[in-house]
Design an enzyme around this catalytic site. Structure first.
Site, PDB file in Angstrom:
ATOM      1  N   GLU A  79      14.263  28.897  55.391  1.00  0.00           N
ATOM      2  CA  GLU A  79      14.740  29.388  54.109  1.00  0.00           C
ATOM      3  C   GLU A  79      14.516  28.327  53.046  1.00  0.00           C
ATOM      4  O   GLU A  79      14.046  27.217  53.342  1.00  0.00           O
ATOM      5  CB  GLU A  79      16.224  29.783  54.192  1.00  0.00           C
ATOM      6  CG  GLU A  79      16.477  30.989  55.092  1.00  0.00           C
ATOM      7  CD  GLU A  79      17.933  31.402  55.130  1.00  0.00           C
ATOM      8  OE1 GLU A  79      18.734  30.797  54.391  1.00  0.00           O
ATOM      9  OE2 GLU A  79      18.266  32.320  55.899  1.00  0.00           O
ATOM     10  N   HIS A 129      22.534  33.392  43.494  1.00  0.00           N
ATOM     11  CA  HIS A 129      21.441  33.702  44.413  1.00  0.00           C
ATOM     12  C   HIS A 129      20.304  34.335  43.624  1.00  0.00           C
ATOM     13  O   HIS A 129      20.519  35.242  42.822  1.00  0.00           O
ATOM     14  CB  HIS A 129      21.920  34.647  45.516  1.00  0.00           C
ATOM     15  CG  HIS A 129      21.011  34.663  46.705  1.00  0.00           C
ATOM     16  ND1 HIS A 129      19.766  35.249  46.678  1.00  0.00           N
ATOM     17  CD2 HIS A 129      21.150  34.146  47.951  1.00  0.00           C
ATOM     18  CE1 HIS A 129      19.183  35.099  47.859  1.00  0.00           C
ATOM     19  NE2 HIS A 129      20.010  34.429  48.643  1.00  0.00           N
ATOM     20  N   ARG A 154      17.501  27.087  45.823  1.00  0.00           N
ATOM     21  CA  ARG A 154      17.933  28.284  45.116  1.00  0.00           C
ATOM     22  C   ARG A 154      18.047  28.094  43.601  1.00  0.00           C
ATOM     23  O   ARG A 154      17.745  29.005  42.827  1.00  0.00           O
ATOM     24  CB  ARG A 154      19.262  28.767  45.688  1.00  0.00           C
ATOM     25  CG  ARG A 154      19.108  29.366  47.061  1.00  0.00           C
ATOM     26  CD  ARG A 154      20.417  29.783  47.660  1.00  0.00           C
ATOM     27  NE  ARG A 154      20.196  30.384  48.977  1.00  0.00           N
ATOM     28  CZ  ARG A 154      21.168  30.750  49.791  1.00  0.00           C
ATOM     29  NH1 ARG A 154      22.426  30.571  49.439  1.00  0.00           N
ATOM     30  NH2 ARG A 154      20.887  31.298  50.953  1.00  0.00           N
ATOM     31  N   HIS A 167      26.827  33.837  43.860  1.00  0.00           N
ATOM     32  CA  HIS A 167      26.717  33.885  45.318  1.00  0.00           C
ATOM     33  C   HIS A 167      27.679  32.929  46.022  1.00  0.00           C
ATOM     34  O   HIS A 167      28.262  33.294  47.036  1.00  0.00           O
ATOM     35  CB  HIS A 167      25.287  33.554  45.730  1.00  0.00           C
ATOM     36  CG  HIS A 167      25.031  33.678  47.199  1.00  0.00           C
ATOM     37  ND1 HIS A 167      25.268  34.842  47.904  1.00  0.00           N
ATOM     38  CD2 HIS A 167      24.541  32.788  48.109  1.00  0.00           C
ATOM     39  CE1 HIS A 167      24.939  34.669  49.172  1.00  0.00           C
ATOM     40  NE2 HIS A 167      24.522  33.426  49.330  1.00  0.00           N
ATOM     41  N   ARG A 213      24.238  24.197  46.963  1.00  0.00           N
ATOM     42  CA  ARG A 213      24.234  24.339  48.418  1.00  0.00           C
ATOM     43  C   ARG A 213      22.841  24.648  48.950  1.00  0.00           C
ATOM     44  O   ARG A 213      22.156  25.532  48.453  1.00  0.00           O
ATOM     45  CB  ARG A 213      25.195  25.458  48.834  1.00  0.00           C
ATOM     46  CG  ARG A 213      25.175  25.764  50.327  1.00  0.00           C
ATOM     47  CD  ARG A 213      26.207  26.791  50.686  1.00  0.00           C
ATOM     48  NE  ARG A 213      25.931  28.102  50.140  1.00  0.00           N
ATOM     49  CZ  ARG A 213      25.207  29.043  50.768  1.00  0.00           C
ATOM     50  NH1 ARG A 213      24.679  28.792  51.948  1.00  0.00           N
ATOM     51  NH2 ARG A 213      25.031  30.228  50.217  1.00  0.00           N
TER      52      ARG A 213
END
Length: 579
Positions: free
Chosen positions: A147, A271, A320, A381, A416
């Site tokens: 990811e 997100h 992100r 998110h 994060r």
């Protein structure tokens, strides 16, 4: 507008702003009509709360686990992508640490991250031993994918895109197996209202509102030698979020009102790829997991052109914040309400096997990722900040612990890294259980004489005003912010605080709305002060990061007079990567 840096660890000069917040000590609520006692009260039933309660139950005489609705209703169940850990023989905890530090942009606590990445693989293996069934490859090994922000395949997943649901299932099954054990009790439909403290501010329990029958019904008090908050995030503070409806920041707000140091609230992760359902769509929105891009999907604009290539070395798999910012840039440049995710080339068979839940949900809403582009846009998110803890999960209040999204362990920094959240809840829940066990045995967590002379609590904001809080936060403290927008949010929230009324009916919806108001005031205050762009914090009026001034953590602490004092301390990790 720059303000001089205060001495590290000391209160900054009071921030004189329109709407400078004043928070009450507690919410208006009926007096407790019942009392229960346990050595430890764990509030929340996501991966952090369930893990902590199960581990404590093996070692502590009596554990009480309370959860807001039912055991499976928390954010863990909704986690699609997976759980990150260095499980592959060619991967190392050091590489996982390096990727985490880059994503955190200089604000991670290196030792907290080190604990995460070194203990994480064993914690995941323990989940497997408990019964969690992760997807396997042809050789029988746990299948690992990639990811955003990761340079290795290290994301373990289950049911394709139902990792959180599988982990939650396994933990709840383990809990059900010991449900008749007198050493552990579970109370569902229990909303934490406030923390109970002694004269010195140490925590000795919580007040709860339970929707039930019989003696444990309505507002009561759960007394304990230690309280563990695992209540999740604050996603419902925004109009659109991937978080479930229960994510109203109740534990975070209760800790803030009790005087706990609450840190890095301004760092909210949006997100990048949330299914766009049209202007005005509110509440929980469908997430299109980052793992879809990990398998080869990519983002395009209205001309069908890929726009992440050249913006970052990892292109569509950049961290992100980078992807979200890239999408927002394109939306602004092209006058778009959203961009598109192209997964068509992956094929229908692969998509249905790898992402069955996502495909089913998209088709239910009229979109088919196998044959058409998916409209996507950023939505709230994850809260990277929260109630500050040390490496053992202890907060600044004696007797109070926090883990999971409600906490700020230092792992996430300003942003994060994908799939680190489940791992953080797992690792730090174990650490808390170990520390509480040792302290109980040593007599370091005594029963406390709790205050019972406080007034009935502050006025409440009626639940009809929830959308007003959400709209104000979205406009002023959403993915793009400025000095003007954050001040406007502070003014709007101050105006809402003045309409809080003593005749507002106490109850779950009103308490939740008031919690969102209090957290919004604290978040907006810190967002206004941080005059830079870093990680999930994007300031349009200050588009660059400023390491000379802002390589610091900001905290808020409620003072005795209700004022939110702002504290700063230097970051422990100066190694974050470039934006």
């Amino acid at each position: 507008m720059s303000e001089p840096a205060p001495v590290a660890g000391e209160a900054a000069d009071p921030v004189v702003l329109p709407g400078s917040p004043l928070l009450p000590r507690r919410l208006a609520a009926p007096a407790p009509g019942w009392t229960v006692e346990a050595d430890v009260v764990v509030v929340g039933s996501g991966i952090a709360g369930l893990t902590c309660a199960l581990r404590l139950r093996e070692r502590v005489e009596r554990v009480l686990l309370v959860t807001k609705t039912v055991l499976s209703a928390g954010s863990t169940t909704w986690a699609q992508g997976g759980i990150a850990a260095a499980l592959h023989p060619e991967d190392t905890p050091q590489e996982h640490l390096d990727d985490t530090l880059v994503a955190g942009v200089g604000l991670c606590d290196v030792e907290a991250v080190r604990a995460l990445v070194t203990e994480g693989p064993d914690r995941v293996r323990e989940l497997v031993a408990l019964g969690a069934e992760f997807d396997r490859d042809a050789g029988g090994d746990i299948k690992l994918t990639r990811e955003g922000g990761h340079h290795r395949d290290r994301i373990a997943h289950a049911g394709g895109d139902a990792t959180g649901a599988e982990i939650s299932r396994a933990l709840i099954a383990a809990l059900r197996a010991v449900v008749d054990d007198p050493g552990i009790e579970v109370v569902e439909h229990a909303l934490v209202v406030d923390l109970l403290t002694d004269a010195e501010g140490a925590v000795g329990g919580v007040t709860l509102h339970v929707i039930g029958e019989g003696q444990v019904d309505g507002v009561g008090a759960a007394r304990a030698r230690a309280v563990v908050l695992a209540t999740g995030g604050l996603g419902q503070i925004y109009t659109s979020t991937t978080n479930p409806p229960v994510a109203t920041g109740d534990g975070m707000a209760a800790a803030l009102r009790a005087g706990a140091r609450t840190t890095d609230l301004e760092f909210v992760q949006f997100h990048p790829t949330v299914l766009f359902l049209g202007e005005g769509s509110t509440g929980q929105q469908p997430l299109i997991s980052e793992a879809v891009r990990g398998e080869g999907a990519f983002l395009v604009d209205d001309r069908g052109e890929r726009f992440m290539v050249g913006r970052h070395e990892l292109a569509d798999l950049a961290p992100r914040d980078v992807v979200a910012r890239g999408i927002l840039d394109v939306m602004g440049e092209r006058g778009l309400a959203h961009v598109w995710l192209d997964a068509r080339h992956l094929g229908g068979d692969f998509l249905e096997e790898r992402f069955p839940s996502i495909v089913a949900r998209c088709r239910e809403l009229g979109f088919d990722p196998a044959t058409e582009l998916l409209p996507v846009a950023p939505a709230q998110h994850y809260a990277s900040g929260g109630v500050e803890t040390d490496l053992r999960g202890r907060t600044s209040l004696e007797g109070l612990y926090a883990c999971g999204e409600v906490s700020c362990t230092g792992v996430h920094g300003a942003n994060r890294l994908a799939s680190n959240s489940l791992l953080e809840g797992l690792v730090f829940a174990h650490r808390i259980a170990d520390d509480v066990t040792q302290r109980l045995a040593a007599g370091d967590l005594p029963w406390r004489e709790l205050n019972d002379d406080e007034d009935g609590g502050a006025d409440l904001l009626d639940s009809s005003e929830r959308i007003s809080v959400q709209r104000s936060m979205t406009r002023g403290c959403g993915p793009l912010r400025s000095a003007v927008s954050t001040v406007e949010t502070l003014r709007e929230l101050e105006a809402l605080s003045t309409v809080a009324a003593s005749d507002a009916e106490p109850g779950p919806r009103t308490w939740e709305t008031t919690n969102l108001l209090h957290l919004g005031q604290a978040l907006a205050l810190l967002a206004h002060r941080r005059e830079e762009t870093r990680g999930g914090h994007v300031r349009t009026d200050v588009p660059r990061r400023d390491d000379e001034r802002w390589l610091v953590h900001q905290s808020v602490v409620r003072a005795a007079d209700g004022r939110l004092d702002v504290l700063e301390r230097p970051a422990l990790d100066p190694l974050g990567g470039p934006l």
